[in-house]
Scaffold this motif. Structure first.
Motif, PDB file in Angstrom:
ATOM      1  N   LEU A   1      14.352  77.702-110.252  1.00 11.35           N
ATOM      2  CA  LEU A   1      13.635  76.523-110.800  1.00 11.35           C
ATOM      3  C   LEU A   1      12.089  76.305-110.401  1.00 11.35           C
ATOM      4  CD1 LEU A   1      14.103  73.518-111.945  1.00 11.35           C
ATOM      5  CD2 LEU A   1      14.572  72.686-109.779  1.00 11.35           C
ATOM      6  N   ALA A   2      11.814  76.953-109.424  1.00 16.11           N
ATOM      7  CA  ALA A   2      10.348  76.766-109.193  1.00 16.11           C
ATOM      8  C   ALA A   2       9.419  77.842-109.885  1.00 16.11           C
ATOM      9  CB  ALA A   2      10.102  77.010-107.444  1.00 16.11           C
ATOM     10  N   ASP A   3      10.280  79.084-110.138  1.00 18.53           N
ATOM     11  CA  ASP A   3       9.650  80.067-110.941  1.00 18.53           C
ATOM     12  C   ASP A   3       9.406  79.396-112.412  1.00 18.53           C
ATOM     13  OD1 ASP A   3       9.399  81.781-108.901  1.00 18.53           O
ATOM     14  OD2 ASP A   3      11.172  83.065-109.546  1.00 18.53           O
ATOM     15  N   ASP A   4      10.261  78.732-112.824  1.00 18.26           N
ATOM     16  CA  ASP A   4      10.324  78.164-114.230  1.00 18.26           C
ATOM     17  C   ASP A   4       9.083  77.026-114.478  1.00 18.26           C
ATOM     18  OD1 ASP A   4      11.264  77.764-116.987  1.00 18.26           O
ATOM     19  OD2 ASP A   4      12.524  76.096-116.565  1.00 18.26           O
ATOM     20  N   PHE A   5       9.178  76.297-113.328  1.00 22.44           N
ATOM     21  CA  PHE A   5       7.973  75.334-113.368  1.00 22.44           C
ATOM     22  C   PHE A   5       6.722  76.146-113.318  1.00 22.44           C
ATOM     23  CE2 PHE A   5      10.954  72.117-112.977  1.00 22.44           C
ATOM     24  CZ  PHE A   5      10.397  70.927-113.264  1.00 22.44           C
ATOM     25  N   ALA A   6       6.416  76.914-112.472  1.00 23.04           N
ATOM     26  CA  ALA A   6       5.265  77.772-112.152  1.00 23.04           C
ATOM     27  C   ALA A   6       5.024  78.360-113.660  1.00 23.04           C
ATOM     28  CB  ALA A   6       5.342  78.872-111.107  1.00 23.04           C
ATOM     29  N   ARG A   7       5.983  79.115-114.326  1.00 20.46           N
ATOM     30  CA  ARG A   7       5.400  79.646-115.465  1.00 20.46           C
ATOM     31  C   ARG A   7       5.270  78.592-116.716  1.00 20.46           C
ATOM     32  NH1 ARG A   7       9.789  82.591-114.181  1.00 20.46           N
ATOM     33  NH2 ARG A   7      11.380  81.402-115.503  1.00 20.46           N
ATOM     34  N   SER A   8       5.657  77.289-116.605  1.00 24.25           N
ATOM     35  CA  SER A   8       5.405  76.393-117.542  1.00 24.25           C
ATOM     36  C   SER A   8       4.018  75.714-117.165  1.00 24.25           C
ATOM     37  CB  SER A   8       6.647  75.443-117.573  1.00 24.25           C
ATOM     38  OG  SER A   8       7.783  75.909-118.012  1.00 24.25           O
ATOM     39  N   PHE A   9       3.734  75.704-116.145  1.00 20.93           N
ATOM     40  CA  PHE A   9       2.444  74.611-115.618  1.00 20.93           C
ATOM     41  C   PHE A   9       1.315  75.786-115.120  1.00 20.93           C
ATOM     42  CE2 PHE A   9       5.921  71.571-115.261  1.00 20.93           C
ATOM     43  CZ  PHE A   9       5.460  70.600-115.915  1.00 20.93           C
ATOM     44  N   HIS A  10       1.637  76.998-115.203  1.00 16.55           N
ATOM     45  CA  HIS A  10       0.595  77.973-114.723  1.00 16.55           C
ATOM     46  C   HIS A  10       0.055  77.912-113.603  1.00 16.55           C
ATOM     47  CE1 HIS A  10       0.853  79.404-118.976  1.00 16.55           C
ATOM     48  NE2 HIS A  10       0.925  78.112-119.250  1.00 16.55           N
ATOM     49  N   THR A  11       0.885  77.394-112.551  1.00 19.79           N
ATOM     50  CA  THR A  11       0.426  77.148-111.137  1.00 19.79           C
ATOM     51  C   THR A  11       1.539  77.436-110.075  1.00 19.79           C
ATOM     52  OG1 THR A  11      -0.753  75.534-109.699  1.00 19.79           O
ATOM     53  CG2 THR A  11       1.110  74.679-111.348  1.00 19.79           C
ATOM     54  N   PRO A  12       1.136  77.758-108.807  1.00 22.44           N
ATOM     55  CA  PRO A  12       2.071  78.173-107.848  1.00 22.44           C
ATOM     56  C   PRO A  12       3.099  76.713-107.797  1.00 22.44           C
ATOM     57  CG  PRO A  12       0.194  78.853-107.318  1.00 22.44           C
ATOM     58  CD  PRO A  12      -0.238  77.979-108.372  1.00 22.44           C
ATOM     59  N   VAL A  13       4.111  76.733-107.383  1.00 25.63           N
ATOM     60  CA  VAL A  13       5.290  75.490-106.996  1.00 25.63           C
ATOM     61  C   VAL A  13       6.160  75.602-105.856  1.00 25.63           C
ATOM     62  CG1 VAL A  13       7.153  74.389-108.240  1.00 25.63           C
ATOM     63  CG2 VAL A  13       5.498  75.375-109.778  1.00 25.63           C
ATOM     64  N   ASP A  14       6.111  74.699-105.247  1.00 24.40           N
ATOM     65  CA  ASP A  14       6.913  74.907-104.055  1.00 24.40           C
ATOM     66  C   ASP A  14       8.016  73.761-104.090  1.00 24.40           C
ATOM     67  OD1 ASP A  14       6.029  72.581-101.957  1.00 24.40           O
ATOM     68  OD2 ASP A  14       4.159  73.723-102.687  1.00 24.40           O
ATOM     69  N   ILE A  15       8.936  73.763-103.544  1.00 18.98           N
ATOM     70  CA  ILE A  15      10.154  72.664-103.719  1.00 18.98           C
ATOM     71  C   ILE A  15      10.026  72.113-102.059  1.00 18.98           C
ATOM     72  CG2 ILE A  15      12.626  72.152-104.071  1.00 18.98           C
ATOM     73  CD1 ILE A  15      12.434  74.202-106.307  1.00 18.98           C
ATOM     74  N   GLN A  16      10.263  70.658-102.268  1.00 18.69           N
ATOM     75  CA  GLN A  16      10.427  70.017-101.081  1.00 18.69           C
ATOM     76  C   GLN A  16      11.690  69.106-101.201  1.00 18.69           C
ATOM     77  OE1 GLN A  16       6.966  67.735 -99.405  1.00 18.69           O
ATOM     78  NE2 GLN A  16       5.570  69.496-100.095  1.00 18.69           N
ATOM     79  N   LEU A  17      12.552  69.244-100.274  1.00 24.30           N
ATOM     80  CA  LEU A  17      13.832  68.371-100.390  1.00 24.30           C
ATOM     81  C   LEU A  17      13.887  67.278 -99.301  1.00 24.30           C
ATOM     82  CD1 LEU A  17      16.416  71.157-100.712  1.00 24.30           C
ATOM     83  CD2 LEU A  17      15.271  69.900-102.435  1.00 24.30           C
ATOM     84  N   TYR A  18      14.102  65.957 -99.786  1.00 22.26           N
ATOM     85  CA  TYR A  18      14.230  64.841 -98.867  1.00 22.26           C
ATOM     86  C   TYR A  18      15.527  64.197 -98.821  1.00 22.26           C
ATOM     87  CZ  TYR A  18       9.043  64.937 -98.960  1.00 22.26           C
ATOM     88  OH  TYR A  18       7.490  65.158 -98.703  1.00 22.26           O
ATOM     89  N   CYS A  19      15.934  64.102 -97.774  1.00 23.69           N
ATOM     90  CA  CYS A  19      17.134  63.441 -97.440  1.00 23.69           C
ATOM     91  C   CYS A  19      17.093  61.972 -96.608  1.00 23.69           C
ATOM     92  CB  CYS A  19      18.162  64.298 -97.261  1.00 23.69           C
ATOM     93  SG  CYS A  19      19.950  63.633 -96.875  1.00 23.69           S
ATOM     94  N   THR A  20      17.100  60.689 -97.239  1.00 25.97           N
ATOM     95  CA  THR A  20      16.700  59.626 -96.341  1.00 25.97           C
ATOM     96  C   THR A  20      18.111  59.049 -96.458  1.00 25.97           C
ATOM     97  OG1 THR A  20      14.437  59.720 -97.143  1.00 25.97           O
ATOM     98  CG2 THR A  20      15.343  57.620 -96.361  1.00 25.97           C
ATOM     99  N   PRO A  21      18.377  58.403 -95.184  1.00 20.71           N
ATOM    100  CA  PRO A  21      19.471  57.594 -95.065  1.00 20.71           C
ATOM    101  C   PRO A  21      19.516  56.331 -95.907  1.00 20.71           C
ATOM    102  CG  PRO A  21      18.850  58.321 -92.750  1.00 20.71           C
ATOM    103  CD  PRO A  21      17.666  58.560 -93.817  1.00 20.71           C
TER     104      PRO A  21
END
Length: 81
Positions: free
Chosen positions: A37-57
């Motif tokens: 998913l990150a690689d796909d976004f990076a290709r589409s937007f021409h920039t490095p992408v990192d994914i952050q996951l948040y889990c809030t109660p």
């Protein structure tokens, strides 16, 4: 100064049950589907992408009013923001 803590599953569950948000930075480094998913976004937007996951109660906030100094794309899986 460390900006993270290392928790095992039970410690993370305990913190979450106490109302703390769990955050996984660079989640794409731990899961091949998230990496794709990150690689796909990076290709589409021409920039490095990192994914952050948040889990809030439920009934808690991760943080108060703020702004992000970077471009952000949010996918809300459950609940409300």
């Amino acid at each position: 100064i460390k900006d993270y803590v290392e928790l095992d599953f039970e410690q993370a569950r305990s913190h979450h049950q106490q109302g703390h948000t769990l955050l996984v930075r660079y989640a794409e480094k731990s899961d091949s589907d998230l990496q794709a998913l990150a690689d796909d976004f990076a290709r589409s937007f021409h920039t490095p992408v990192d994914i952050q996951l948040y889990c809030t109660p439920e009934g808690h906030n991760a943080f108060g009013w703020h702004y992000d100094v970077e471009e952000v794309f949010i996918i809300q899986c459950e609940g409300s923001k």
